[in-house]
Design an enzyme around this catalytic site. Sequence first.
Site, mmCIF file in Angstrom:
data_model
loop_
_atom_site.group_PDB
_atom_site.id
_atom_site.type_symbol
_atom_site.label_atom_id
_atom_site.label_comp_id
_atom_site.label_asym_id
_atom_site.label_seq_id
_atom_site.Cartn_x
_atom_site.Cartn_y
_atom_site.Cartn_z
ATOM 1 N N HIS A 65 -92.541 -32.496 35.827
ATOM 2 C CA HIS A 65 -92.147 -33.363 34.704
ATOM 3 C C HIS A 65 -91.949 -34.828 35.137
ATOM 4 O O HIS A 65 -92.397 -35.743 34.461
ATOM 5 C CB HIS A 65 -90.860 -32.805 34.083
ATOM 6 N N TYR B 263 -86.287 -29.439 27.924
ATOM 7 C CA TYR B 263 -86.044 -29.611 26.478
ATOM 8 C C TYR B 263 -85.095 -28.527 25.949
ATOM 9 O O TYR B 263 -84.586 -28.641 24.839
ATOM 10 C CB TYR B 263 -87.347 -29.567 25.662
ATOM 11 N N LYS C 241 -93.125 -27.817 31.468
ATOM 12 C CA LYS C 241 -92.935 -28.739 32.605
ATOM 13 C C LYS C 241 -91.758 -28.306 33.450
ATOM 14 O O LYS C 241 -90.733 -27.856 32.916
ATOM 15 C CB LYS C 241 -92.700 -30.170 32.088
ATOM 16 N N ASP D 219 -96.563 -28.704 23.255
ATOM 17 C CA ASP D 219 -96.043 -29.319 24.480
ATOM 18 C C ASP D 219 -94.522 -29.124 24.537
ATOM 19 O O ASP D 219 -93.801 -29.652 23.701
ATOM 20 C CB ASP D 219 -96.378 -30.818 24.486
#
Length: 300
Positions: A120, A62, A87, A57
Site C-alpha cells: 500500500h 480500509y 493492499k 479496490d
Amino acid sequence: MTTQTIPTVTLNNETTIPQLGFGTLNVPPGREPTPENTAKTAEIVGLALELGFRHIDTAQMYGNERGVGEAIAASGIPREELWVTSKLGNGNHRPDDVPRSFDETLEKLQLDYLDLFLIHWPVPTLYDGDYVSTWKAMAELVDDGRLRSAGVSNFHPDHLERIITETGVVPVVNQIEAHPYFGNAAVIEATRSHGIAVQAWSPLGQGSILEEPAISEIAATKGRTVAQVILRWHIQHEHIVFPKSMHRERIQENLAIFDFELTSAEITAIDAIDKGESGRVGPNPDTFAWIPSTETPHPA
Ligand code: NAD
C-alpha cells in the site's frame, strides 16, 4: 451500461484488468470493521456490482474487506468475471506478516484467490527502510498460486528502481495519486518506463476538483457532468481508475463515460490546471508512516 463496455488494460504479466473500477476508501464513512459498517459496505459494494462495476479496490487498512466479501458472495457474479484488488497494511511489512495477512485478506473477502495485491505504501522511514524484503514476500505469494498479480502503491521512482534492481521482479501496477490538480508526471513517466501500468487514486481529487471552472466549461459543452469529464480525462490518459461514491446516481454516472470523447484541445486544457505539489490531496509517500491501531506496529 453493461460491463462489456468497460475497456480492459493488459498488464505486464498478460492479465487483463477493467480500466474502471469502484473505490472503497471510507466505504462506509470510516475504517472501523464494526458489524454495522460491514453491513453498510456490503450494501454499497453490492449496489456498485448491481450497476455494472466488476473491479473493486479495497485494502487491509480500509477495515472493510469483510463487507466487500459479503457483497461479492451475495452478488452471485461468477468469480472469473470479477477483479478484486487489496493492499498490504503498513503494519504488515515484515516478510512473515505478508503471507499471514494475505491469508486473512482472502478469508475476509471469502475468496480463494486474489487478482491483485499491492504494497500500500513504501513506508521508507519504517522497517529500517527495507521494503525490498516485503516485495520479495509479495512475489512469493504469486509463486504460491493464490495471487494472480503483485503490485505496489505510492512508490516513487527511486523506490521502484530499488525493488526492481534488487529482486528482478517488476510490479504490474503502481497505484499513485493522480488527477487534474496533481498530474504527478515524473512518477507516471518513471512507472511507465518500467512497463508498469498506472492506477490513479483519488481520480476526482476526493471531490476537490468538482468546482473547477475550466472543467465545468467543458462539461457544459459536452452535456456531461464534471465528474464524468474528469474520469474521461483519466481514461484517455490510459490511467486505471476507481472512483468512490456511496450514491446510486453518482455510481451510475461514473460508469457512463464510454460513449463520449474529449478532444485533444480539451485534454490539454485540463492538463493545464495541474497545481504541482500543492495539488496533492493525500500524504507524501516519502514521509507517510501511519499504522492503524488494528495492525501491530513494528518497533523499528
Ligand atoms: P475520489 O477521487 O474517488 O473522490 C471521491 C469523492 O468524490 C466522493 O466522496 C464523492 O463525494 C465524490 N464523487 C464521486 N463521484 C461523484 C460524482 N459522480 N459526482 C459528484 N461527486 C462525486 O476519492 P477516493 O475515494 O480518495 O479515491 C478513489 C479510490 O482510490 C479510493 O476509494 C481507494 O479505493 C483508492 N485510494 C487509494 C489510495 C492509496 O494510497 N493507494 C489512496 C486513496 C484512495
